[in-house]
Motif scaffolding. Structure first.
Motif, PDB file in Angstrom:
ATOM      1  N   SER A  37       0.841  -1.202   0.000  1.00 32.03           N
ATOM      2  CA  SER A  37       0.000   0.000   0.000  1.00 32.03           C
ATOM      3  C   SER A  37       0.874   1.249   0.000  1.00 32.03           C
ATOM      4  CB  SER A  37      -0.886   0.040   1.247  1.00 32.03           C
ATOM      5  OG  SER A  37      -1.653  -1.100   1.356  1.00 32.03           O
ATOM      6  N   ARG A  38       1.937   1.177   0.770  1.00 30.73           N
ATOM      7  CA  ARG A  38       2.857   2.311   0.833  1.00 30.73           C
ATOM      8  C   ARG A  38       3.461   2.588  -0.534  1.00 30.73           C
ATOM      9  NH1 ARG A  38       8.665   1.419   3.757  1.00 30.73           N
ATOM     10  NH2 ARG A  38       9.663   3.315   3.076  1.00 30.73           N
ATOM     11  N   GLN A  39       3.900   1.519  -1.189  1.00 30.34           N
ATOM     12  CA  GLN A  39       4.506   1.701  -2.516  1.00 30.34           C
ATOM     13  C   GLN A  39       3.485   2.254  -3.497  1.00 30.34           C
ATOM     14  OE1 GLN A  39       7.679   1.475  -3.004  1.00 30.34           O
ATOM     15  NE2 GLN A  39       7.959   0.809  -0.887  1.00 30.34           N
ATOM     16  N   ALA A  40       2.273   1.738  -3.422  1.00 25.03           N
ATOM     17  CA  ALA A  40       1.241   2.202  -4.351  1.00 25.03           C
ATOM     18  C   ALA A  40       0.934   3.675  -4.140  1.00 25.03           C
ATOM     19  CB  ALA A  40      -0.035   1.384  -4.153  1.00 25.03           C
ATOM     20  N   ALA A  41       0.887   4.086  -2.872  1.00 25.31           N
ATOM     21  CA  ALA A  41       0.555   5.485  -2.580  1.00 25.31           C
ATOM     22  C   ALA A  41       1.681   6.423  -2.975  1.00 25.31           C
ATOM     23  CB  ALA A  41       0.255   5.633  -1.091  1.00 25.31           C
ATOM     24  N   ARG A  42       2.912   5.901  -2.989  1.00 23.83           N
ATOM     25  CA  ARG A  42       4.061   6.745  -3.325  1.00 23.83           C
ATOM     26  C   ARG A  42       4.166   7.031  -4.808  1.00 23.83           C
ATOM     27  NH1 ARG A  42       8.417   7.664  -0.441  1.00 23.83           N
ATOM     28  NH2 ARG A  42       9.768   7.248  -2.202  1.00 23.83           N
TER      29      ARG A  42
END
Lengths: 198, 259
Positions: free
Chosen positions: B73-78
């Motif tokens: 999720s973190r990677q996607a949001a970044r």
């Protein structure tokens, strides 16, 4: 640790695209609360699969809204607020009442005496044999949340009030009543009510 | 007693040691003449001590899979979104493959735009983004799932029944699992498959969508092709990557399996 992020100016880079080390520190601190979030989600949903979905949704929202996090405020409390908001939305969509409170039940206490042991003695003996987790899980949602957030996650009354979206006075009342209900569940039947009413 | 009720709001802070000195004095004075409140507070204090003592036992650990999904999720949001806001981005092919984050951003706008005009297209956009998101984050199953077992577990957990089409080796259709679709308000079952090596979703909506009829309708949203229809009070959708020539064949199999 209370992590701080710079307020993002309008039109600036999207959340997550700021300073690399700051973003990494934010993400790492946010992810360090995953066990606490999952434990709380499990208390809310009572189902591991639902709890996992809730936590994942919470992180998705948190990372996308990272730019809105206020510097100097409590990141853990911010994440828990997102978790509770997301849970309320899920419940609303499920058609279930998000808070099922019957405060009157805690007012029912037998007006009798007979057991001379103190509440502490009753509980100490009882908790040796009783599953505290099961007793907690048996509390109505609002009381379980209040006791859990205060006594397990150690949030302030003000933080809890923001998370569950009720006044501080209501939070304090729910904590007190939740503890009393828990006492009644943990202490041997009959003696708890008598002890509490003395 | 009225005095007991008036003071009750202070019990939590008294037990926690956070009450103001004046409040503590008032409570102590009350307790000296009210054994019921005195014992109630003693009980609450004992409960608090028991919970605090077992705090670590009460906590739960997130699974490695959940950690991985949240990291993702973190990677996607970044991932920064592309330039958005042009209606043509949503409407025309060929679809340029987008990042996960871009897909989410476009889906929100897509649902909004189509929601004003066409409920089926809006539903298609919602399902398309859920399809992409779930396959992005989902872990492959460690065991081959049993369709009937999954259906029983679903009914037990959710209180309503679904029929789950089984894997079809001849069609290279492989059942991966079932999850509840949060993106569609949690009232939808998301059956996840791999079809010819590509992600394929079958969605089952608990109730019939008011704009969806019995005749399967082809919808193209966010690079995904979908067939959506209603039957027996439920609405179904098959979703897979765009321009799948045999999607009707799969939809037909789903229809037969869910009768």
């Amino acid at each position: 640790m209370v992590f701080g992020r710079r307020p993002r100016a309008s039109g600036a880079a999207p959340a997550g695209a700021g300073d690399e080390s700051e973003d990494r520190a934010f993400s790492e601190e946010a992810l360090s609360y995953i066990d606490a979030l999952y434990g709380t989600a499990l208390r809310l949903t009572r189902r591991p699969q639902d709890a996992e979905d809730l936590v994942q949704d919470t992180y998705l929202k948190a990372f996308r809204a990272a730019g809105q996090f206020q510097r100097g405020t409590n990141l853990k409390a911010w994440l828990f607020t997102i978790l509770h908001n997301t849970f309320r939305n899920m419940r609303r969509h499920d058609g279930r009442n998000p808070v099922d409170v019957n405060s009157e039940t805690v007012e029912q206490a037998a007006d009798q005496t007979g057991d001379e042991r103190t509440p502490e003695q009753l509980l100490t003996r009882a908790t040796l044999d009783t599953n505290l987790q099961a007793a907690l899980d048996s509390l109505p949602d609002a009381f379980r949340q209040a006791v859990w957030l205060r006594d397990v996650e150690e949030f302030s009354y003000a933080d809890i009030a923001r998370m569950v979206d009720v006044p501080i006075g209501t939070v304090m009342s729910r904590i007190s009543r939740g503890r009393r209900m828990l006492f009644e569940r943990l202490a041997p039947k009959g003696s708890a009510a008598r002890a509490a009413s003395r | 007693m009225a005095e007991c009720r008036d003071l009750e709001s202070l019990f939590a802070s008294y037990v926690d040691g956070d009450a103001a000195p004046a409040d503590c004095a008032a409570l102590d004075a009350h307790f000296s003449s009210c054994p019921a409140c005195r014992n109630r507070v003693a009980g609450e204090r004992a409960v608090r001590a028991a919970v605090v003592a077992q705090r670590e036992k009460l906590r739960s650990c997130a699974s490695a899979d959940l950690r991985r999904r949240c990291e993702a999720s973190r990677q996607a949001a970044r991932t920064p979104p592309p330039v958005a806001g042009r209606a043509g981005v949503f409407a025309r092919k060929p679809w340029v493959p987008l990042s996960m984050a871009a897909t989410l951003v476009l889906a929100v706008a897509g649902v909004f735009l189509y929601g004003l005009k066409d409920g089926v297209e809006a539903l298609g956009a919602q399902l398309a983004v859920d399809h992409v998101k779930c396959f992005e984050f989902a872990s492959p199953p460690t065991l081959i799932p049993d369709a009937k077992q999954l259906a029983r577990e679903w009914a037990d957990a959710r209180g309503w029944t679904i029929k789950i089409p089984e894997s079809q080796p001849a069609e290279q259709l492989e059942l991966l699992g079932v999850r509840r679709c949060i993106s569609t308000a949690g009232l939808t079952a998301h059956l996840m498959y791999k079809w010819r090596g590509q992600p394929l979703s079958v969605y089952v909506l608990k109730s019939q969508h008011p704009r969806v009829g019995a005749m399967p309708r082809l919808v193209e949203q966010l690079g995904q092709e979908e067939l959506i229809w209603s039957k027996g009070g439920r609405t179904y959708a098959v979703v897979t990557r765009g321009r799948a020539p045999d999607i009707e064949q799969i939809a037909d199999y789903v229809q037969r399996s869910t009768e």
